[in-house]
Motif scaffolding. Structure first.
Motif, mmCIF file in Angstrom:
data_model
loop_
_atom_site.group_PDB
_atom_site.id
_atom_site.type_symbol
_atom_site.label_atom_id
_atom_site.label_comp_id
_atom_site.label_asym_id
_atom_site.label_seq_id
_atom_site.Cartn_x
_atom_site.Cartn_y
_atom_site.Cartn_z
ATOM 1 N N VAL A 17 -10.934 -1.094 8.082
ATOM 2 C CA VAL A 17 -10.260 -1.511 7.151
ATOM 3 C C VAL A 17 -10.010 -2.840 6.872
ATOM 4 N N SER A 74 -3.397 10.150 3.023
ATOM 5 C CA SER A 74 -4.243 10.045 4.237
ATOM 6 C C SER A 74 -5.531 11.114 3.840
ATOM 7 N N GLU A 86 0.983 -1.360 0.212
ATOM 8 C CA GLU A 86 -0.060 -0.104 -0.082
ATOM 9 C C GLU A 86 0.880 1.183 0.100
ATOM 10 N N ASP A 108 -10.711 4.016 2.987
ATOM 11 C CA ASP A 108 -10.686 5.022 3.817
ATOM 12 C C ASP A 108 -10.271 4.431 5.051
ATOM 13 N N SER A 109 -8.924 5.024 5.562
ATOM 14 C CA SER A 109 -8.571 4.384 6.839
ATOM 15 C C SER A 109 -9.423 4.560 8.137
ATOM 16 N N TRP A 150 -6.478 7.991 2.846
ATOM 17 C CA TRP A 150 -6.905 6.697 1.929
ATOM 18 C C TRP A 150 -5.636 6.052 1.578
ATOM 19 N N ARG A 151 -5.875 4.732 1.603
ATOM 20 C CA ARG A 151 -4.911 3.862 1.531
ATOM 21 C C ARG A 151 -5.169 3.077 0.113
ATOM 22 N N ILE A 190 0.023 5.618 0.985
ATOM 23 C CA ILE A 190 -1.043 6.242 1.669
ATOM 24 C C ILE A 190 -1.142 7.695 1.237
#
Length: 109
Positions: free
Chosen positions: A98, A73, A69, A93-94, A75-76, A71
Motif C-alpha cells: 500500500v 475489506s 480513508e 487493495d490492502s 479495499w481502502r 475501509i
C-alpha cells in the motif's frame, strides 16, 4: 445539523474501481457487481462525516495528513476533503504494498 459534502470521484479512483471489477468479473460477474456496489456505498458515506475517518497511516508517518480513508475489506478508499467536496482519490487493495501504491497514485493526482 452537520454539513453534507458533494462527492467527486477522480479519474484515478474510477480507473481503480473499474480494474477491480474487471478482474473479479473474470471469475464471477455477480460478485463483481456486489463488490462494485459495496465500494460505491462505502465511498458515499465519506461525504457525511469526512473528518471522522482516520488519516492514512502510511502517509501520516511521512507528515502527510491531507488524505483519509474508509475501509471495506480488503479495499481502502482514499479521499481528501475540499471546501464542500469529498474527492475519492484511489481504491487500493490492502493485500498489496500500500505504501508504494499510495505514493505513486497520489503523486500523479
Amino acid at each position: 445539523m452537520s454539513k453534507t459534502y458533494k462527492l467527486q470521484w477522480t479519474t484515478n479512483a474510477k480507473d481503480d474501481l473499474l480494474n477491480i471489477v474487471d478482474y473479479i468479473k473474470k471469475d464471477s460477474p455477480h460478485n463483481a457487481n456486489e463488490i462494485y456496489l459495496k465500494i460505491r456505498a462505502k465511498a458515499k458515506i465519506s461525504n457525511f462525516f469526512p473528518f471522522k475517518s482516520r488519516v492514512v497511516p502510511e502517509l501520516q508517518k511521512e507528515g502527510i495528513t491531507l488524505y483519509r480513508e474508509v475501509i471495506t475489506s480488503p479495499w481502502r478508499i482514499i479521499y481528501k476533503v475540499g471546501n464542500d467536496t469529498v474527492y475519492i482519490m484511489a481504491i487500493l487493495d490492502s493485500r498489496q504494498n500500500v505504501e508504494e501504491l499510495l505514493l505513486q497514485k497520489l503523486l500523479k493526482a
